[in-house]
Structure formats: structure tokens, C-alpha cells
Design a protein around this motif. Structure first.
Motif, mmCIF file in Angstrom:
data_model
loop_
_atom_site.group_PDB
_atom_site.id
_atom_site.type_symbol
_atom_site.label_atom_id
_atom_site.label_comp_id
_atom_site.label_asym_id
_atom_site.label_seq_id
_atom_site.Cartn_x
_atom_site.Cartn_y
_atom_site.Cartn_z
ATOM 1 N N LEU A 171 -29.011 -10.900 22.590
ATOM 2 C CA LEU A 171 -29.515 -11.904 23.042
ATOM 3 C C LEU A 171 -31.282 -11.571 22.071
ATOM 4 O O LEU A 171 -31.758 -10.682 23.052
ATOM 5 N N ARG A 173 -34.997 -13.096 21.916
ATOM 6 C CA ARG A 173 -35.781 -14.382 22.846
ATOM 7 C C ARG A 173 -37.127 -14.731 21.848
ATOM 8 O O ARG A 173 -37.482 -13.643 22.518
ATOM 9 N N ARG A 209 -32.105 -15.517 18.731
ATOM 10 C CA ARG A 209 -31.841 -16.846 19.354
ATOM 11 C C ARG A 209 -33.052 -17.901 18.803
ATOM 12 O O ARG A 209 -33.902 -17.401 18.403
ATOM 13 N N LYS A 217 -39.957 -23.352 29.920
ATOM 14 C CA LYS A 217 -40.666 -23.514 28.945
ATOM 15 C C LYS A 217 -41.860 -24.152 28.570
ATOM 16 O O LYS A 217 -41.377 -24.400 27.232
ATOM 17 N N MET A 303 -24.712 -20.749 21.916
ATOM 18 C CA MET A 303 -24.684 -20.148 23.725
ATOM 19 C C MET A 303 -23.979 -21.330 23.548
ATOM 20 O O MET A 303 -24.146 -22.665 23.327
ATOM 21 N N GLU A 305 -23.589 -23.180 27.453
ATOM 22 C CA GLU A 305 -24.804 -23.024 28.232
ATOM 23 C C GLU A 305 -24.620 -24.039 29.298
ATOM 24 O O GLU A 305 -24.982 -24.428 30.435
ATOM 25 N N GLY A 326 -23.886 -17.900 28.342
ATOM 26 C CA GLY A 326 -25.493 -17.976 29.018
ATOM 27 C C GLY A 326 -24.762 -18.493 30.589
ATOM 28 O O GLY A 326 -25.682 -19.265 30.718
ATOM 29 N N THR A 327 -24.476 -17.525 31.489
ATOM 30 C CA THR A 327 -24.840 -18.151 32.479
ATOM 31 C C THR A 327 -25.680 -18.305 33.456
ATOM 32 O O THR A 327 -25.715 -19.039 34.460
ATOM 33 N N ASN A 328 -26.907 -17.513 33.159
ATOM 34 C CA ASN A 328 -28.034 -18.389 33.821
ATOM 35 C C ASN A 328 -28.432 -20.045 33.822
ATOM 36 O O ASN A 328 -28.313 -20.965 34.613
ATOM 37 N N ASP A 329 -28.185 -20.700 32.761
ATOM 38 C CA ASP A 329 -28.377 -22.084 32.354
ATOM 39 C C ASP A 329 -26.756 -22.908 33.215
ATOM 40 O O ASP A 329 -26.706 -23.947 33.157
ATOM 41 N N ARG A 339 -32.384 -24.212 37.686
ATOM 42 C CA ARG A 339 -32.179 -21.926 38.453
ATOM 43 C C ARG A 339 -33.077 -22.103 39.298
ATOM 44 O O ARG A 339 -33.479 -20.476 40.067
ATOM 45 N N CYS A 376 -24.690 -13.578 27.707
ATOM 46 C CA CYS A 376 -26.182 -12.721 27.572
ATOM 47 C C CYS A 376 -26.855 -13.261 28.473
ATOM 48 O O CYS A 376 -28.091 -12.863 28.977
ATOM 49 N N GLY A 377 -25.939 -13.679 29.829
ATOM 50 C CA GLY A 377 -26.825 -14.600 30.943
ATOM 51 C C GLY A 377 -27.024 -13.139 32.017
ATOM 52 O O GLY A 377 -26.778 -11.939 31.593
HETATM 53 C C1 PEP Z 1 -28.823 -18.348 29.500
HETATM 54 O O1 PEP Z 1 -29.448 -19.356 30.320
HETATM 55 O O2 PEP Z 1 -27.944 -17.599 30.630
HETATM 56 C C2 PEP Z 1 -29.813 -17.471 28.924
HETATM 57 C C3 PEP Z 1 -29.134 -16.540 28.542
HETATM 58 O O3 PEP Z 1 -30.608 -18.228 28.564
HETATM 59 P P1 PEP Z 1 -32.230 -18.439 28.980
HETATM 60 O O4 PEP Z 1 -32.037 -17.323 30.509
HETATM 61 O O5 PEP Z 1 -33.465 -17.561 27.832
HETATM 62 O O6 PEP Z 1 -32.644 -19.382 29.334
#
Ligand code: PEP
Ligand code: MG
Length: 418
Positions: A171, A173, A209, A217, A303, A305, A326-329, A339, A376-377
Motif C-alpha cells: 500500500l 498512500r 493506491r 482527509k 481495496m 473496505e 482495508g480493515t481500518n475502514d 474510526r 493492508c489495514g
Molecule cells: C484501511 O482503511 O484499512 C486502509 C488501509 O486505508 P486508510 O487507513 O488509508 O483509510
């Protein structure tokens, strides 16, 4: 907060020196020594010669001060808050320091010195071995090969990623390129950055990406109207498709860079539906035709997500070359919990069965279609999650460089449950 006082004073001192033109007085040490001081500024520690400074002992300071953090990162044993005793030591006197136990001997016996020297040698050998191990490919105890890649934010992160054992970039960014100035980056600026990073990686993959802004953001060079629910609003690929001028320049730069560096691949964020992928691919084809280039050799992935992407994964898998979770989203959207909201930290939990199920469904859809699935989260770099992710079928992890050695070590001691 008190321990951070030194950081503020350090910056103030550097600003004053810059303004008055006074040269910085570096700590000069002629022979291998233990440095005794009342306190050290972080910039003092950063400038120390690790070949000469064998240890640090401070009468002030704190364990979590930046000076101590830096000393630890540089591998210098340090002892802090040794109050009321350092004044007894005279320059040239033989002292011995035990950084593990936090002890300082003023008149060490030969036996103590020899024991500590042996302990130091063992620790250094262990560190060296851990570093060497991180550079080697990792497999589980039952011989399953696992790829470990890095998440990067820009060219400055590449060296550290490679030194930490990254087998490519899972990833990149690209937001940093767009956020660093008030104007949008040109095609040539982007092309240069992509080529530099791809060249540094040799034949290891570089996953670029496409622009992922909006929501949390913002972009100074492209102000967006405020939205009632920015996380459910015009972010990621949605923004790029509404304003193709943002995406087209980037696609052209990627296509041209890929022409010279075949290790480049494109990844689209925030995809929910098949038509979004088709739309981006149509733009890619149009720009490739305009440039006289072949778009078919550029791998295009997405992704995963957004929950809709999980539920549409079979259809999406037919359109793309890879998935990256993308586990964050994904966690925030599956759990419907912002989040960044500290009131909801217990809900923002990637170990929740619902999130694990979404990951499992994604891996299954990727497996059925025969396309690689990576993650990639943040969860990818969490050693507590490694066992579960391997069991689910994940074989490709991408995380911050600093997490990679521990991640590889974790993989090496895990057996996959079939
Ligand atoms: C995610 O969402 O897991 C991710 C890797 O992207 P970002 O944290 O940049 O939104
Ligand atoms: Mg995301």
C-alpha cells in the motif's frame, strides 16, 4: 507532560542557536565511554556516536522521555533518574552499567564486568540475528509461505521498509503527494516519485493506491464542500469519479511509470460496486490509448473496505487482478462506528466476529476467482491477529515497516489450522 519539557527546551535552544548563529556544541567523546550527565536533550542523543558511547547514565530524565526512546532505538543502554550519586564519579574512572537491571557499579569486580560483557554480547548477537531473520522470507511452522509487504506514505519510507524485511509495497498512500502543497501535483511530479520508488524496490511489487481523500482527509489544493456524514460521503473513488481531473493525471503518471517499471500495480480505494471499477478501467484505457500505451499489462486491484464490496466480492473479483482488505475502514463500516470517535473504541474492534466474517468472505471470493487477497489495514501488522488471519486463509500481509520484523517472527511460530 513534564517529561516532554525537554523536547520544548530542545527546540527553543535550536531556534535560538539558529537565530544567533551560534554553532551547535555536539557532545564530543574521544574513546569508548559511559556518558554521565544531569540530562540530555533529544538532539544531543541523536548526535551521539554509538561506537563511542557505550552507555548513558542520567541523574534526571525519564524512561519515556524522547531522549530515552532515542537511546533505546540506537541500542545504547541507558539509566535514568540516578539521583545523588553521579557527582562521586571522576572522569576516567572505571564504571560498569547494567541497562537491563538499571544498575551502575562505581568499582566493578572483574567477575561482574565479565558477566555483563557476556550479557551484552548475547544481546547484540540476538539483535543481529533478529535483523537478519527479518530480511528472510517467512513461513509458518507447517511450511506455508507468507508474503510480508510494507505500507508506505512516500519515498522516504522505502529504505526503512526494505531494511525491515519488506518484500515489496502493499500500500502506497499517495495522499502525501496531494497534501504537501496548495496545488495539485503535476503528472511529471507524480511520474518521478512513482519511478523512484519502483526502481528502489527492484522487481518487488509497488502497489500504488489512487487518491483516497475526503472524509477525514481534506485536501487544501482541492477544497471540498462540507458534508453531513463525511465518512459516508464523497471520498476515495467516489470523489475521483465525480472529479475525473483528479484521477486522470494520476492514471497517466502510473501508466507511464509502469511502462518503465513492470513491478507497479494500481489499487482503487473505497469501491462498493462493479460499475465504479469499470468506470476507472475505462478512464485508464482512454488515457493509455491517448498515450499510445498498453493498459492490459498493468494489474488493477481494489481495496475491500466497504461492506458492499464484501457482499459484491464475487462480481468484483471477476473484474480485478487482486483484493486488499482495508480493515481500518472495513471495521468502521461493518460496526457503523466512526474510526476516530474515542467514545466508540470498544466497537472499533477488528476481532469482532462480524469483521472476521467479512474478511473470511473476501478471502473465499478471492480464492474462488483465483486472485490474490492481501490485507493492508492495521490488523495485518498486529501479531495477536496473525493466527486467525492465517487460519482464515490470508497469505499476504502489508503493514508499517516498524512492525514487519515482529510480524515475520510471529508467522514463523504459527501453525495454520486447516
Ligand atoms: C484501511 O482503511 O484499512 C486502509 C488501509 O486505508 P486508510 O487507513 O488509508 O483509510
Ligand atoms: Mg481506508
Amino acid at each position: 507532560m513534564r517529561e516532554r519539557e525537554a523536547d520544548v527546551q530542545d527546540i527553543a535552544r535550536q531556534v535560538m542557536m539558529e537565530m544567533t548563529g551560534e554553532p551547535a556544541a555536539a557532545v564530543a567523546i574521544e574513546q569508548p565511554s559511559i556518558l554521565l550527565a544531569r540530562d540530555l536533550m533529544p538532539s544531543d542523543v541523536a548526535g551521539l556516536d554509538t561506537a563511542k558511547v557505550l552507555g548513558i547514565c542520567l541523574s534526571e530524565g525519564g524512561k519515556t522521555s524522547h531522549s530515552a526512546i532515542l537511546a533505546r532505538a540506537m541500542g545504547i543502554p541507558a539509566l535514568v533518574k540516578a539521583r545523588g550519586c553521579l557527582e562521586q564519579v571522576t572522569p576516567g574512572q572505571m564504571v560498569t552499567l547494567d541497562g537491563f537491571a538499571g544498575l551502575l557499579w562505581f568499582a566493578p569486580s572483574a567477575a561482574v564486568s565479565a558477566q555483563l560483557a557476556a550479557q551484552r554480547d548475547a544481546w547484540q548477537a540476538e539483535q543481529h540475528q533478529a535483523k537478519q531473520r527479518a530480511l528472510q522470507h517467512a513461513s509458518t511452522t507447517d511450511g506455508i509461505s507468507v508474503s510480508v509487504l510494507a505500507n508506505i506514505g512516500g519515498p522516504d519510507d522505502v529504505r526503512k521498509a526494505l531494511d525491515s524485511g519488506a518484500e515489496g509495497v502493499g500500500l502506497f498512500r499517495t495522499e502525501f503527494l496531494f497534501q504537501r502543497s496548495d496545488s495539485l501535483p503535476t503528472e511529471q511530479e507524480q511520474f518521478d516519485v512513482y519511478c523512484d520508488i519502483a526502481a528502489a524496490l527492484g522487481d518487488q511489487p509497488l502497489t500504488i493506491r489512487s487518491l483516497d481523500v475526503g472524509g477525514d482527509k481534506p485536501l487544501a489544493a482541492f477544497p471540498m464542500p462540507s458534508e453531513d456524514n463525511p465518512f459516508l460521503g464523497v471520498r476515495g473513488v467516489r470523489l475521483c469519479l465525480k472529479h475525473p481531473e483528479l484521477l486522470v493525471t494520476q492514471l497517466r503518471a502510473i501508466l507511464r511509470a509502469h511502462q518503465q517499471h513492470r513491478n507497479i500495480q494500481l489499487m482503487i480505494p473505497m469501491v462498493a460496486r462493479v460499475d465504479e471499477v469499470r468506470h476507472v478501467k475505462a478512464l485508464l484505457q482512454r488515457e493509455a490509448d491517448a498515450l499510445g500505451l498498453d493498459a492490459s499489462t498493468l494489474p488493477v486491484g481494489i481495496m475491500i473496505e466497504v461492506p458492499a464490496a464484501v457482499l459484491n466480492a464475487d462480481a468484483l473479483a471477476a473484474e480485478v487482478d487482486f483484493f486488499s482488505i482495508g480493515t481500518n475502514d472495513l471495521t468502521q463500516y461493518v460496526m457503523a462506528a466512526d474510526r476516530g470517535n474515542t467514545e466508540l473504541t470498544d466497537l472499533i474492534n477488528y476481532f469482532d466476529p462480524a469483521v472476521l466474517r467479512a474478511i473470511e468472505m473476501t478471502c473465499a471470493a478471492g480464492g474462488k476467482a483465483g486472485i490474490p487477497v492481501s490485507m493492508c489495514g492495521e490488523m495485518a501488522g498486529d501479531p495477536k491477529a496473525t493466527q486467525q488471519l492465517l487460519n482464515i486463509g490470508l497469505r499476504k500481509f502489508s503493514a508499517s515497516a516498524s512492525l514487519l520484523p515482529a510480524l515475520k517472527a510471529q508467522i514463523r511460530q504459527t501453525a495454520v489450522m486447516k
